[in-house]
Motif scaffolding. Sequence first.
Motif, short mmCIF file in Angstrom:
data_model
loop_
_atom_site.label_atom_id
_atom_site.label_comp_id
_atom_site.label_asym_id
_atom_site.label_seq_id
_atom_site.Cartn_x
_atom_site.Cartn_y
_atom_site.Cartn_z
N LEU A 192 -13.96 -29.80 35.08
CA LEU A 192 -15.20 -30.07 35.81
C LEU A 192 -15.30 -31.54 36.20
N ALA A 193 -14.88 -32.41 35.29
CA ALA A 193 -14.95 -33.85 35.58
C ALA A 193 -13.98 -34.24 36.68
N ILE A 194 -12.78 -33.68 36.67
CA ILE A 194 -11.81 -33.97 37.73
C ILE A 194 -12.33 -33.46 39.07
N ASP A 195 -12.87 -32.25 39.07
CA ASP A 195 -13.40 -31.69 40.31
C ASP A 195 -14.52 -32.56 40.85
N ARG A 196 -15.36 -33.06 39.96
CA ARG A 196 -16.45 -33.95 40.38
C ARG A 196 -15.89 -35.26 40.93
N LEU A 197 -14.89 -35.84 40.26
CA LEU A 197 -14.33 -37.11 40.73
C LEU A 197 -13.68 -36.94 42.10
N ARG A 198 -13.01 -35.83 42.31
CA ARG A 198 -12.42 -35.57 43.62
C ARG A 198 -13.50 -35.56 44.70
N GLY A 199 -14.61 -34.91 44.39
CA GLY A 199 -15.69 -34.86 45.37
C GLY A 199 -16.28 -36.24 45.64
N ARG A 200 -16.40 -37.06 44.60
CA ARG A 200 -17.01 -38.38 44.79
C ARG A 200 -16.10 -39.34 45.56
N LEU A 201 -14.80 -39.23 45.31
CA LEU A 201 -13.87 -40.11 46.03
C LEU A 201 -13.50 -39.56 47.40
N GLY A 202 -13.77 -38.27 47.61
CA GLY A 202 -13.46 -37.68 48.91
C GLY A 202 -11.98 -37.84 49.23
N GLY A 203 -11.69 -38.23 50.46
CA GLY A 203 -10.30 -38.46 50.85
C GLY A 203 -9.87 -39.90 50.71
N ARG A 204 -10.68 -40.73 50.04
CA ARG A 204 -10.36 -42.16 49.97
C ARG A 204 -9.25 -42.47 48.96
N MET A 205 -9.10 -41.63 47.94
CA MET A 205 -8.01 -41.79 46.99
C MET A 205 -7.71 -40.42 46.40
N LYS A 206 -6.45 -40.10 46.30
CA LYS A 206 -6.04 -38.80 45.77
C LYS A 206 -6.18 -38.78 44.25
N VAL A 207 -6.63 -37.64 43.75
CA VAL A 207 -6.82 -37.44 42.32
C VAL A 207 -6.10 -36.16 41.92
N TRP A 208 -5.22 -36.24 40.93
CA TRP A 208 -4.43 -35.10 40.48
C TRP A 208 -4.66 -34.86 38.99
N TYR A 209 -4.44 -33.61 38.59
CA TYR A 209 -4.69 -33.24 37.19
C TYR A 209 -3.70 -32.17 36.76
N ARG A 210 -3.07 -32.42 35.60
CA ARG A 210 -2.17 -31.43 35.00
C ARG A 210 -2.38 -31.37 33.50
N ARG A 211 -2.59 -30.15 32.99
CA ARG A 211 -2.63 -29.98 31.54
C ARG A 211 -1.37 -29.26 31.09
N ARG A 212 -0.68 -29.87 30.11
CA ARG A 212 0.54 -29.25 29.58
C ARG A 212 0.20 -28.07 28.68
N HIS A 213 1.04 -27.07 28.72
CA HIS A 213 0.84 -25.91 27.86
C HIS A 213 1.50 -26.07 26.51
N LYS A 214 2.48 -26.96 26.42
CA LYS A 214 3.13 -27.25 25.14
C LYS A 214 3.18 -28.77 24.97
N ASN A 215 2.60 -29.25 23.88
CA ASN A 215 2.48 -30.69 23.66
C ASN A 215 3.73 -31.23 22.97
N ILE A 216 4.85 -31.12 23.64
CA ILE A 216 6.12 -31.56 23.07
C ILE A 216 6.20 -33.08 23.12
N ALA A 217 6.57 -33.70 21.99
CA ALA A 217 6.81 -35.15 21.88
C ALA A 217 5.57 -35.99 22.18
N ARG A 218 4.39 -35.40 22.10
CA ARG A 218 3.13 -36.14 22.20
C ARG A 218 3.06 -36.95 23.50
N LYS A 219 2.60 -38.21 23.40
CA LYS A 219 2.38 -39.00 24.62
C LYS A 219 3.69 -39.27 25.36
#
Length: 749
Positions: A195-222
């Motif tokens: 929800l927060a990413i979707d909101r940020l995309r709307g607020r920035l519009g086309g002025r800066m691209k915003v991408w989001y990926r959630r991993r399904h397996k947390n291999i090797a942490r950060k």
Amino acid sequence: MTDLPVSADLRIAPLTAEPLASPPAFPSPVPPEAPIPMPVQRLDRWTGPSATEVDGPPTSATQVTRIFVFGVAALLSAYGVREMVGVVSAGGIVGLEWPLIVFFGLTFSWIALSAASGIAGFVAGFFERRPTDLDRPLGVVTALVMPVYNESPARTLGALEAMAEEIIALGAGEHFEIFVCSDTTDQTVWVEEELAIDRLRGRLGGRMKVWYRRRHKNIARKAGNLEDFVTRWGGRYEHMLVLDADSLMMGETLITLARLMEDDPKAGIIQTLPVIANRNTLFARLQQFAGRIYGPVIARGLAVWHGRDGNYWGHNAIIRTRAFAACCGLPELKGRKPFGGHVMSHDFVEAALIRRGGWAVYMVPWLGGSYEESPPSLLDVAIRDRRWAQGNLQHIAVLPTRGLVWPSRVHFATGIMSYLASPIWLALLMVGLALALQARFIRPEYFSKEFSLYPAWPRFDSERALQLFIITMGVLLLPKLLGTIESILRSDIRKRSGGTVSIIVGMLLETVVSALVAPVMMLLQSRHVAEILLGADSGWKTQRRDDGGIPLAEVIRHHWQHAAIGAMMALAAYVISPAILAWMAPTLIGLLFAVPISWTSGSLAAGLWLKRRHLLLIPEETDPPAILAAAAHAQSLAQADLPEVEDGLTAVVEVPAIRAVHARMHLPIPLRARGRPELDPVMAAAKIDEATHFDEVLAWLGQKERMAVLCDPHLIAAIDRLIVEPEPTPTIVPAEAAPAAAPSPLPTS
């Protein structure tokens, strides 16, 4: 977002009336993949050229500084050890006096190196020059990469929005893209992130691209999170600027880092000096003050002798993406945890490997506008420290890596020593106490079995011991004194930190509290080292970042042992002699009062009380940069706009707007990440099939099973049959408009 009335039966509030529509330019949560190979590196073999052959040898200034730093450290260490030998050799060196000398030599050499580096940083401050030709346009695209793990989306996305707005205002919006790489395992936080990413995309519009990926397996942490980003999308970006969840950087700083990287084709990593800001608890304010007043001198000292063989702290730094991909594929360390397995403190290793590949790694302490937060209490620091201790001790296996430049090995050694110093200090205290017990209760042998004209008197040179104590304190406190002097000499820092008196009082207060906390941290870190050596893994826990205090009961549970150890040591010292008790008093006071000290450390009231009296002030408080206010405003707006999700699965199932956002933001599980089917999806599907009502699903599904359902649109759809539509509310007719009812017949007997 439009707020709707909140029903008592709903588990989220407020709700959105319409789906949060993303800009047409971003129909997908991620850009098209642009993979880069990231081969796993060999630590036992290196066939490439040396780093100096590729990047050139250190400059003469760097070489002279290194000779000075290590020469001064060696001379101080030799002098300290000689004095200690003089203290204990008054009656001859026998028995436990030898380990006393060894442990003292190790601890003294550790603080001597820090003092010598501080001197170099203080002197370098008078010759510091900042580049002036950094106003040209950027030529490539940099990714602002923020790995997150169960963090508050309003905080992290608010900070990203503030950074993005400053970059856009400076005309460089097309040269940066935001990429949030999530390893979140909490299903409610996951939905909030979307929800927060979707909101940020709307607020920035086309002025800066915003991408989001959630991993399904947390291999090797950060480290694995960043590797997944690089191997899938790294080819899209020349540079990636790695941020932590608590990072905040001025737009001008971000643009300057990108320009510095473009101007130096041999640069692999350029590290800024993050300054702690926005902290208000007592302990956090002490760390904030120390980092701002002493930090520049210490960081500059490291920068001048590191040269281009520097280190990396894992965040607030810009990295050349193809250099990172070519050099930083981390292997799994041999053996079992905690020493084996995935590399935990990966940043040191990545810096060493990227330098081995011929890319420069250096710090720019002159570049301001880089901020972070700190844990709010002593216990929070201890929890983080447990993970850091394991990561640094893992580096024992990395030290022999082939092809490294020698400063990289020094970085590993100092990281290891930063945690071994505590058990060494503890051993030093125990040996000193044992010697005192021996002198008090054990009959001495004045004449050895070997022929000697003179007896071996077991005595110490007390006058020389006092002199050595004063010298040791001076070496220990020298970096703090130099940082304080520099802050007072610089009028801009002095005025914005409350003036000379405030800085000096703050330094004294920070020194006293640090002295009280040090014995507690000594025992905590000694325990951490012992647990790691015995094979206990630290795990991966979310760091607490708010200013809330810790309940007293929890503080007592963690610290009663430290107070008990302090009481036993105090009793033993008193039995020996009052002089021994006085000698150990600085250590014993911190242990005896460990509970109130730790509890007070997380006190928001104590921190704000000092702030109101202009103590422990830093320039960023009296004259806040615009980015701090912008981030706070953006975070408060996000908290107000975003729905309060109490359960992620419930929100996705019951609220169409949230389900629409989840459908847009959730990527299908890639084939390479699927592997064997796990138990949770199978069990979740079975429970959904058996349920007759959605409340049963919620009661039966565990957290991991709810995550599995949110990963599978078919399972979400299977729940729809269980949703009972609310019956229409009957129309209530006002009493005055209702027809008179016929009287009910009375029952007859």
